[in-house]
Write an enzyme that holds these catalytic residues in place. Structure first.
Site, PDB file in Angstrom:
ATOM      1  N   SER A 102     -33.909  46.730 -32.558  1.00  9.73           N
ATOM      2  CA  SER A 102     -35.181  46.698 -33.266  1.00  9.73           C
ATOM      3  C   SER A 102     -35.081  45.812 -34.509  1.00  9.73           C
ATOM      4  O   SER A 102     -34.603  44.679 -34.419  1.00  9.73           O
ATOM      5  CB  SER A 102     -35.562  48.133 -33.626  1.00  9.73           C
ATOM      6  OG  SER A 102     -36.869  48.191 -34.099  1.00  9.73           O
ATOM      7  N   ASP A 164     -41.286  46.410 -23.521  1.00 13.85           N
ATOM      8  CA  ASP A 164     -41.154  46.632 -24.966  1.00 13.85           C
ATOM      9  C   ASP A 164     -42.139  45.789 -25.774  1.00 13.85           C
ATOM     10  O   ASP A 164     -42.172  44.564 -25.679  1.00 13.85           O
ATOM     11  CB  ASP A 164     -39.704  46.319 -25.377  1.00 13.85           C
ATOM     12  CG  ASP A 164     -39.443  46.646 -26.835  1.00 13.85           C
ATOM     13  OD1 ASP A 164     -40.370  47.145 -27.501  1.00 13.85           O
ATOM     14  OD2 ASP A 164     -38.307  46.404 -27.291  1.00 13.85           O
ATOM     15  N   HIS A 287     -39.378  50.579 -26.026  1.00 10.54           N
ATOM     16  CA  HIS A 287     -38.575  50.105 -27.161  1.00 10.54           C
ATOM     17  C   HIS A 287     -37.383  51.033 -27.414  1.00 10.54           C
ATOM     18  O   HIS A 287     -36.417  50.646 -28.063  1.00 10.54           O
ATOM     19  CB  HIS A 287     -39.460  50.015 -28.398  1.00 10.54           C
ATOM     20  CG  HIS A 287     -38.771  49.397 -29.577  1.00 10.54           C
ATOM     21  ND1 HIS A 287     -38.215  48.131 -29.532  1.00 10.54           N
ATOM     22  CD2 HIS A 287     -38.526  49.858 -30.830  1.00 10.54           C
ATOM     23  CE1 HIS A 287     -37.664  47.853 -30.709  1.00 10.54           C
ATOM     24  NE2 HIS A 287     -37.825  48.887 -31.507  1.00 10.54           N
TER      25      HIS A 287
END
Lengths: 603, 601
Positions: A102, A164, A287
């Protein structure tokens, strides 16, 4: 040799190659440890010779706006703990992996860039690989191009799962949805810190409503489409204006496998096409699923994968390869995205070049032999200038050349050679040549002697045409990039212990400093200015420059590091020396005391 | 694809194969014995190598894969002179433990004796072995062939192995092809047998498991223990096989340098071992598949070993290694499938025996790529052959130039002076030729030409002619521009690979030591000595002596021009300096008076 496209598709192979190493799974393991640790955390670990360094995805505040991501890294870099751990890791490992999930991924990318710059400055051989998972985009097309130019693309590997939303967020103008974004980031961060290994699934309190999710999904999907179509258009025109732009390799993973894509425009399009097949809720949860994907692709080599029953496999190797890659990207043939995705994979290849780098290098040897006669003719020209009664040397002869056929020919040769070498550099930057090309002694030596012979002519042309009056002096404003690159190659070549250090017996064949004449031109200007300058401070500076150059040039001539045209009776350099001598003696007459009160400036 | 009986195609009858198999299997556990000679057949002598079953007999030394350079010891350097890539000057890498085992074999007094008597008996020799015994058999066969070629003896030898682990790296396979020895090596591999893949994994990753597996094979281990480690073992070996196979396949298929690939290999090193020779895969369904493309074999080693269920591993992958006899018994009756023209292989299964090994379209595409690469190499060679005419033409120009100058200034010195237009023209010819040869060298460097290229007489001859004709001009050019003072002596810093390679080819062909064919570059040594002598530097006596002796020899042999001795030649300048230093050699003095009408002091 006719250019021939490789009849095979290999985007899938690269992904399975990567997946059969422990790199992905170890990186992910460390990322989850980092995520579960305190916000703004990082962890490092050494496994064998490989050092791993992972940045946490968790941090406070919305960093995805303004220079947030950069500030985040700068914050890390200034911390003592970070510096100590990183230094220890670099010193103790043969290679290092910088990783992050991330937002940790962008920090990892910046950190890797920082390390690569540093390693280049100290000519280190440490290998660096940056692996990110679901990282947002980091920079614009200029950054992407700079990375390509430095040949660092192969040091970056961004893992992006099929649905994602995070890596796609920055395609959209986010000002209009900051509230949703805020929720989203918080939701993810809470999930991550709750999901320390073995403790997954504790559901966080904050959630976006279904409708808001749907809005966000279609907003991002639409923006991605927009950028994608712009990217396709721009790929043709070779320029890009979109704010964010991918760089490095992208590993797209799905339930079915993984593919690796390198070309930026194709990356953007694949992002769009894969995302299209998703839905509002999976785009947020995907994600958080990298652990699942990494596990899946890391063990895929154990299972036989094949076409589904009843599907027809195309006869051509290439078509079949594309179908297989499509299958691995998780887009089934029935979906509307299938056709464009196939085209995209094909285009990705089309933008690569046709032949293998070794064959390109071999072919280049032939092309070189075709242009070497041009160089031989310039050498011939140089020798005939040396013999000529004018005693100008080839620099000044060329600078003052008339319109004779011979002068014209030499100039043509100069331009043809420049074209050849620019072409070589273009191929190198497009990865069309072997990766160690710039270390091969043949090319290092040839480019070096080209530079020594021809750059003086470039300088002569620059000053002959008066370009220096418009753009400024050659050294700062006129030097072609190729010469700077050849300087770097020559400087980085391996120098054996047997390197000659003894004195030269005669003047060198070619002046060893190819910029010598540019320095002479500047020195000539200083000398002219000295006569008219009245400001004492400026005058002192001019004298310092003149004296520095004189010392430098005298040493070069004494060591015979220059070719004999430099000391030809009527060359610019000889004239300069003469003029300086005159000036000094004039000043001696005007101010007999001059040497005493200003001894250090006036040797 | 083509099928027919095995015997005809590979030059060894089914009977002899069966006998090899029986012997190999029955001698595999004889620990106290290194090898056994069987004379019972009237058609061949069998030399059977016993297996070794300790981990340290598979992996030794401190390298990750237990590898070592084949010239790492004096005896092995002498025993395997061909196991290298000639021009690139790269030496083959082999498994250190197997090499050690073969050293024990060959150092024993009996072995050489038995081989010699077998050769005298005019019967073909078959070197054979199962498992690690097969690996030793490979080394023994190479050793034998190396001796044969140097003694010009006409014995025939075959190497027949069963489930043997890999022995050497890519260069072994390259050298076997170049020497045209590949067809002497026949490796039988059962589809699921894990052993031929073991050396693809680094020792550190599988050491413990391997110990169990080997102990299990010698019947000292327990089945229970095996059950717990087998899946792990299989997974690790297959992971490494996948790593190597996808790396190799990417190189086969790529049309660009994939820099990510380069980065990754800095983190995890792939195994150096590669298949070599001819492989015959037993499909397990009673069929045999014959392949002689080592790249394709490597791909098949990966793609044919994927099992459907974990619980099959012990039965299929571990036990398979022990049982070659029944499978061969069954399959040798059937026809063998020969897989050639791999580049035309259909990507979907086509009902042939290859389906049993690789139904998978991914695998088949990799096989295709292996075939396409081989084809590409042939095409590259054709393209170079197309340039032969230009080479001949330019060399003719230079030969005329040489003749023109032979009586006057001398070939070397005329070119060095560059006074005339024709000197410039000669320079252009030199550059033209240099370009063509540089291209060839670049291709050899990237292994873009057929493996046989460097062994072909026509190329060795052309290369030698080119080297003798053009290299003096390169040296003249180098010293004319005083490049030695920019970067160092020609021989150290300036000598292009286009001359180094052909020189090595000729030396290899003649079996001479490296440096023996330096006739084309003696001018460089003349220049260096002259520089030393005229700078009042120390001139090494042996160096001066050696140069003069060599020149004398080369001029007499006619490989160097007589223009060396012309009055104004650079050599004469050196000669005078040497006279001053009292280093002149008598041998050359005689020669000079013989070739020139000069009376030289």
């Amino acid at each position: 040799m006719e250019a021939e496209a490789s009849p095979f598709e290999s985007s899938e192979l690269v992904a399975s190659f990567l997946a059969s190493t422990p790199l992905l799974s170890e990186s992910w393991r460390l990322c989850s440890v980092a995520n579960a640790s305190a916000p703004l955390g990082f962890v490092s670990e050494r496994i064998g010779d490989v050092g791993y360094f992972a940045f946490s995805a968790c941090n406070e505040g919305a960093v995805m706006v303004h220079a947030g991501l950069l500030n985040l890294f700068l914050f890390f870099r200034s911390s003592r703990a970070f510096q100590d751990q990183m230094l220890a890791l670099i010193n103790g490992s043969k290679s290092i992996v910088i990783t992050g999930h991330s937002i940790g991924g962008t920090t990892a990318s910046l950190c890797a860039l920082w390390i690569l710059c540093y390693l280049q400055s100290v000519s280190s051989t440490l290998s660096v690989l940056c692996i990110t998972f679901g990282s947002p985009l980091l920079g614009n097309a200029s950054l992407s191009r700079a990375i390509l130019r430095e040949r660092w693309g192969g040091n970056f590997c961004h893992v992006v799962s099929k649905y994602d939303i995070m890596p796609r967020l920055l395609f959209a103008p986010l000002e209009s949805c900051t509230r949703q974004l805020h929720f989203l980031l918080q939701y993810w961060q809470m999930s991550m810190s709750a999901s320390s290994p073995g403790n997954f699934g504790q559901s966080p309190v904050l959630q976006l409503g279904e409708e808001e999710k749907a809005q966000l999904f279609s907003f991002i999907s639409h923006s991605n489409l927009l950028v994608s179509s712009v990217a396709q258009a721009e790929a043709r025109e070779e320029k890009a204006n979109s704010l964010y732009w991918p760089f490095g390799n992208y590993v797209f993973c799905s339930q079915e496998g993984a593919i690796c894509v390198e070309n930026a425009a194709s990356v953007i399009e694949m992002m769009h096409l894969m995302f299209m097949t998703g839905n509002p809720s999976c785009c947020i949860d995907d994600h958080l699923k990298y652990g699942h994907y990494v596990g899946k692709i890391s063990s895929q080599f154990l299972s036989k994968k094949s076409f589904l029953q009843g599907e027809v496999i195309p006869e051509s190797s290439y078509e079949a390869g594309v179908e297989l890659a499509l299958q691995s990207s998780g887009i089934s043939k029935q979906e509307p995205a299938a056709r464009p995705a196939e085209d995209c994979l094909k285009k990705a290849r089309g933008m690569r070049h046709m032949r293998t780098p070794s064959l390109n290098a071999a072919n280049l040897a032939i092309r070189l032999s075709k242009v070497v006669p041009y160089r031989a003719q310039i050498e011939w020209y140089m020798a005939s200038c040396d013999k000529s009664d004018e005693q100008l040397g080839y620099y000044d002869s060329f600078k003052q050349r008339g319109s004779s056929k011979r002068d014209h020919k030499v100039n043509m040769n100069r331009l043809l050679l420049a074209g050849f070498w620019n072409d070589v550099l273009r191929m190198l930057e497009n990865n069309e040549l072997p990766h160690d090309f710039h270390k091969r002694s043949k090319w290092v030596n040839t480019s070096h002697s080209y530079k020594l012979l021809v750059e003086p002519l470039d300088i002569a042309e620059y000053y002959r045409s008066g370009t220096h009056r418009i753009k400024g002096h050659y050294l700062k404003h006129g030097r072609e990039r190729r010469f700077e690159i050849f300087d770097r190659w020559w400087g980085q070549r391996e120098v054996g212990p047997e390197e000659n250090t003894s004195m030269r017996s005669k003047f060198a064949g070619l002046t060893q400093d190819s910029c010598f004449w540019a320095k002479v031109e500047e020195a000539t200007e200083w000398l002219a200015n000295v006569r008219s300058e009245s400001d004492a401070r400026k005058l002192a500076l001019l004298w310092e420059n003149i004296n520095n150059f004189e010392r430098y040039a005298t040493r070069l001539v004494d060591c015979k590091e220059v070719s004999k045209d430099v000391v030809a009776k009527n060359s610019s350099y000889s004239k300069w020396v003469e003029e300086l001598r005159e000036l000094k003696s004039q000043m001696q007459q005007i101010h007999p005391q001059f040497p005493r009160f200003n001894g250090e400036l006036f040797p | 694809m083509d099928s027919g009986t095995l015997g005809k195609k590979i030059g060894i009858s089914e009977e002899l194969i069966k006998k090899s198999c029986t012997l190999s299997l029955s001698y595999r556990f004889y620990n106290e014995l290194l090898f056994h000679v069987d004379n019972s057949s009237s058609d061949a002598v069998f030399i059977v190598f016993t297996g070794s079953w300790m981990v340290k007999e598979w992996f030794s030394g401190d390298q990750a894969f237990g590898e070592t350079r084949i010239d790492s010891k004096d005896w092995s350097k002498k025993a395997f002179p061909s196991m290298r890539s000639i021009g690139n000057d790269d030496v083959a890498i082999v498994n250190q433990a197997f090499l050690k085992r073969f050293e024990l074999v060959s150092k024993g007094s009996e072995f050489v004796e038995k081989v010699t008597s077998a050769v005298d008996g005019k019967k073909p020799i078959i070197f054979t072995g199962h498992s690690s015994g097969g690996a030793v058999a490979v080394l023994a066969t190479i050793w034998f062939l190396e001796r044969q070629s140097s003694e010009a003896n006409t014995g025939t030898a075959k190497c027949v192995t069963f489930g043997a682990p890999l022995v050497g790296d890519y260069i072994v396979s390259h050298a076997l092809k170049r020497e045209k020895w590949s067809k002497h090596f026949i490796h039988f591999v059962k589809r699921y047998d894990i052993v031929p893949r073991i050396l693809l994994a680094p020792r550190s990753s599988i050491q413990q498991e391997l110990e169990h597996v080997l102990r299990y094979y010698t019947a000292n281990g327990h089945h229970d223990q095996l059950e717990s480690i087998a899946p792990d073992f299989y997974e690790k070996v297959m992971r490494s096989t996948s790593f190597l196979a996808s790396h190799a396949a990417e190189k086969l298929k790529r049309n660009t340098d994939y820099s990510l690939l380069e980065t990754i290999t800095n983190f995890t090193k792939p195994s150096p071992y590669r298949p070599s020779g001819t492989y015959i895969f037993c499909t397990g369904t009673g069929k045999l598949v014959h392949l002689d493309n080592p790249e394709a074999v490597l791909q098949l080693l990966f793609f044919s070993c994927q099992v459907s269920h974990k619980n099959e591993i012990i039965r299929s992958c571990i036990n398979a290694h022990l049982d070659y006899a029944t499978e061969l018994e069954r399959s040798l009756e059937e026809n063998v499938v020969y897989v050639d023209r791999l580049e035309k292989l259909p990507p979907a299964s086509d009902g042939s025996a290859l389906d049993d090994l690789a139904q998978n379209a991914r695998g088949r595409l990799c096989l295709r790529a292996a075939g396409a690469l081989e084809k590409q190499k042939q095409e590259n060679q054709q393209q170079i052959i197309g340039k032969k005419a230009t080479m001949e033409k330019e060399m003719k120009v230079l030969e005329e130039y040489r003749t023109f100058n032979a009586q006057k200034v001398g070939y070397y010195d005329a070119f060095k002076k560059q006074n005339e237009e024709r000197d410039f023209a000669a320079n252009v010819s030199r550059l033209e030729l240099a370009g063509i040869w540089d291209e060839i060298i670049e291709m050899l460097k990237g292994y873009c030409l057929p493996d046989e290229f460097e062994g072909e007489d026509s190329w060795i001859e052309l290369g030698t002619k080119f080297r003798r004709l053009v290299e003096p001009l390169d040296i003249a050019n180098y010293y004319r521009h005083a490049k030695n003072e920019d970067s160092g002596a020609y021989m150290i810093k300036g000598r292009p690979r286009r001359y180094r390679y052909p020189q090595r080819w000729l030396e290899k062909k003649k079996g001479w030591e490296s440096g023996a064919c330096g006739e084309s570059c003696f001018w460089a040594e003349v220049e260096e000595l002259l520089k030393l002598a005229s700078n009042d530097g120390e001139v090494n006596e042996t160096r001066a002596k050696e140069l003069q002796e060599r020149i004398a020899k080369w001029v007499e042999q006619g490989v160097a021009g007589k223009d060396v001795f012309l009055e104004d030649s650079t050599f004469l300048k050196l000669w005078e300096e040497l006279g001053r230093l009292k280093l002149q050699q008598e041998s050359i003095h005689t020669l000079m008076t013989k070739f020139t009408k000069l009376s030289v002091s």
